[in-house]
Design a protein around this motif. Structure first.
Motif, PDB file in Angstrom:
ATOM      1  N   LYS A  45       0.790  -1.288   0.055  1.00 44.52           N
ATOM      2  CA  LYS A  45       0.193  -0.110  -0.060  1.00 44.52           C
ATOM      3  C   LYS A  45       0.771   1.232   0.115  1.00 44.52           C
ATOM      4  N   GLY A  46       1.829   1.192  -0.724  1.00 43.45           N
ATOM      5  CA  GLY A  46       2.920   2.424  -0.793  1.00 43.45           C
ATOM      6  C   GLY A  46       3.799   2.397   0.029  1.00 43.45           C
ATOM      7  N   VAL A  47       3.699   1.663   1.126  1.00 40.21           N
ATOM      8  CA  VAL A  47       4.961   1.843   2.609  1.00 40.21           C
ATOM      9  C   VAL A  47       5.962   0.726   2.176  1.00 40.21           C
ATOM     10  N   GLU A  48       7.272   1.349   2.086  1.00 41.66           N
ATOM     11  CA  GLU A  48       8.229   0.239   1.867  1.00 41.66           C
ATOM     12  C   GLU A  48       8.238  -0.772   2.760  1.00 41.66           C
ATOM     13  N   THR A  49       8.585  -1.846   2.396  1.00 46.71           N
ATOM     14  CA  THR A  49       8.484  -3.230   3.368  1.00 46.71           C
ATOM     15  C   THR A  49       9.860  -3.993   2.839  1.00 46.71           C
ATOM     16  N   ALA A  50      10.435  -4.934   3.664  1.00 45.22           N
ATOM     17  CA  ALA A  50      11.331  -5.724   3.366  1.00 45.22           C
ATOM     18  C   ALA A  50      11.039  -6.809   2.394  1.00 45.22           C
ATOM     19  N   LEU A  51      12.185  -7.191   1.569  1.00 48.58           N
ATOM     20  CA  LEU A  51      11.828  -8.269   0.603  1.00 48.58           C
ATOM     21  C   LEU A  51      12.607  -9.504   1.105  1.00 48.58           C
ATOM     22  N   PRO A  52      12.071 -10.620   1.063  1.00 48.30           N
ATOM     23  CA  PRO A  52      12.755 -11.990   1.488  1.00 48.30           C
ATOM     24  C   PRO A  52      14.105 -12.099   0.621  1.00 48.30           C
ATOM     25  N   SER A  53      15.006 -12.869   1.212  1.00 51.32           N
ATOM     26  CA  SER A  53      15.989 -13.321   0.200  1.00 51.32           C
ATOM     27  C   SER A  53      15.703 -14.201  -0.872  1.00 51.32           C
ATOM     28  N   PHE A  54      16.163 -14.085  -2.053  1.00 47.15           N
ATOM     29  CA  PHE A  54      16.162 -14.894  -2.956  1.00 47.15           C
ATOM     30  C   PHE A  54      17.235 -15.790  -3.604  1.00 47.15           C
ATOM     31  N   GLU A  55      18.383 -15.971  -2.833  1.00 48.01           N
ATOM     32  CA  GLU A  55      19.760 -16.356  -2.967  1.00 48.01           C
ATOM     33  C   GLU A  55      19.250 -17.932  -3.234  1.00 48.01           C
ATOM     34  N   GLY A  56      20.098 -18.406  -4.373  1.00 49.68           N
ATOM     35  CA  GLY A  56      19.759 -19.720  -4.704  1.00 49.68           C
ATOM     36  C   GLY A  56      18.292 -19.938  -5.403  1.00 49.68           C
ATOM     37  N   VAL A  57      17.562 -19.005  -5.642  1.00 49.39           N
ATOM     38  CA  VAL A  57      16.282 -19.238  -6.340  1.00 49.39           C
ATOM     39  C   VAL A  57      16.556 -19.139  -7.895  1.00 49.39           C
ATOM     40  N   ALA A  58      16.141 -19.880  -8.691  1.00 40.36           N
ATOM     41  CA  ALA A  58      16.380 -19.782 -10.140  1.00 40.36           C
ATOM     42  C   ALA A  58      15.339 -19.051 -10.685  1.00 40.36           C
ATOM     43  N   PRO A  59      15.696 -18.045 -11.718  1.00 44.42           N
ATOM     44  CA  PRO A  59      14.788 -17.469 -12.272  1.00 44.42           C
ATOM     45  C   PRO A  59      13.728 -18.208 -13.197  1.00 44.42           C
ATOM     46  N   ASP A  60      12.639 -17.619 -13.596  1.00 47.46           N
ATOM     47  CA  ASP A  60      11.537 -18.497 -14.342  1.00 47.46           C
ATOM     48  C   ASP A  60      12.152 -18.308 -15.794  1.00 47.46           C
ATOM     49  N   ALA A  61      11.929 -19.628 -16.397  1.00 47.38           N
ATOM     50  CA  ALA A  61      12.400 -19.822 -17.721  1.00 47.38           C
ATOM     51  C   ALA A  61      11.465 -19.021 -18.714  1.00 47.38           C
ATOM     52  N   LEU A  62      11.364 -17.680 -18.567  1.00 42.41           N
ATOM     53  CA  LEU A  62      10.500 -17.275 -19.510  1.00 42.41           C
ATOM     54  C   LEU A  62      10.512 -17.676 -21.100  1.00 42.41           C
TER      55      LEU A  62
END
Length: 320
Positions: free
Chosen positions: A196-213
């Motif tokens: 809702k516009g308020v900055e919030t922390a993002l989780p770590s995504f280290e080791g997560v493979a990107p989607d094969a677009l």
């Protein structure tokens, strides 16, 4: 800024696909005092503007409706920017310089041509510098857009900063996959999260493979996404309207990307918004604002006509 950019008006371009949360994010920044002295330009593809109703705290607000500023309304944008440059030149003597412009683009706009148009204009190139391109990405729907909509990818590719919105509505695995994919598309962009516009922390995504677009270049072109206006009768049965809209989104939610409008109901003047099949909580609006039209709903998507929608609504409302 240093060098030749010093002294020019800074332009922040705020983009993102339909329903990505651009206006909500900008509204909160204005509330917190960010962009306090900036002039805000809001572009809407539909002829009936709606989003400006949420930006009452902007110190100066201009609405460009009826076409995207990257194509149809590009000349109008250039004209508005030139006028702002002229105003700034006249105001310099009074010490009221305009130093910042925020352009919120339509969800159907590609920021690339907008930046190119400003840089190639013989007047604007000496008065305006594009300081940042911010792109909002909906945590719930951005992945499907990246898989199927070339525009969604182009918006991410050109961003200096990506705001991942609605973080609280996404499943953790879904969110980390999206973050990894965004980095793979644009590794240079800064990424942050917002609720809702308020900055919030993002989780770590280290080791997560990107989607094969998938490669979208070789696919058959889909019909273009476009806005359709639907005028509601003042005597509309709101229960019937609610049932109709819910049924429509359930059946055609993949084709109807966005619904928005200001409607008059027994509960008051409400801002109605949906993204895909998700209906956002209506917001009561004050009795003001001369722009736009009440009881005019804008449906943005593909594969339907105004007459089909009107006929469907009449059927649900018992006005056959």
């Amino acid at each position: 800024m240093n060098g030749p950019e010093e002294g020019r008006i800074r332009l922040t371009v705020l983009g993102g696909y339909l329903g990505s949360g651009k206006t909500t994010w900008l509204r909160h920044q204005l509330h917190e005092g960010q962009f306090a002295r900036a002039r805000v330009i809001v572009n809407e593809a539909a002829e009936t503007p709606v989003d400006h109703a949420l930006l009452g705290q902007a110190s100066g607000l201009c609405v460009l409706a009826g076409g995207c500023v990257c194509c149809v309304a590009k000349a109008e944008l250039i004209s508005v920017l030139r006028k702002l440059c002229d105003e700034r030149t006249r105001a310099d003597a009074a010490g009221q310089r305009l130093d910042h412009i925020v352009l919120e683009t339509s969800g159907l706009a590609d920021p690339g041509p907008i930046v190119a148009a400003i840089k190639s204009d013989p007047v604007l190139v000496y008065h305006i510098v594009v300081s940042e391109i911010i792109v909002a990405a909906d945590a719930r729907h951005a992945m499907s857009q990246l898989r199927s909509e070339p525009l969604g990818r182009r918006q991410i590719e050109i961003a200096d900063r990506i705001i991942v919105t609605k973080v609280d509505e996404a499943e953790p695995a879904e969110l980390t996959k999206l973050l990894s994919t965004l980095v793979s598309i644009n590794p240079a962009a800064r990424i942050s999260g917002a609720v809702k516009g308020v900055e919030t922390a993002l989780p770590s995504f280290e080791g997560v493979a990107p989607d094969a677009l998938p490669d979208l270049n070789g696919q058959a072109l889909k019909p273009p996404v476009a806005p359709t206006r639907l005028q509601l009768d003042d005597s509309i049965d709101w229960t019937a309207f609610t049932i109709w809209l819910s049924a429509l989104l359930h059946a055609r939610g993949d084709d109807i990307v966005r619904v928005k409008g200001v409607v008059r109901t027994p509960a008051g003047r409400l801002l109605l918004q949906t993204v895909r099949k998700v209906v956002q909580t209506p917001e009561i609006l004050p009795e003001q604002d001369g722009l736009g039209e009440d009881n005019m709903i804008v449906l943005i998507g593909r594969g339907f006509t105004q007459s089909q929608l009107a006929r469907s609504l009449r059927y649900f409302a018992g006005k056959r």
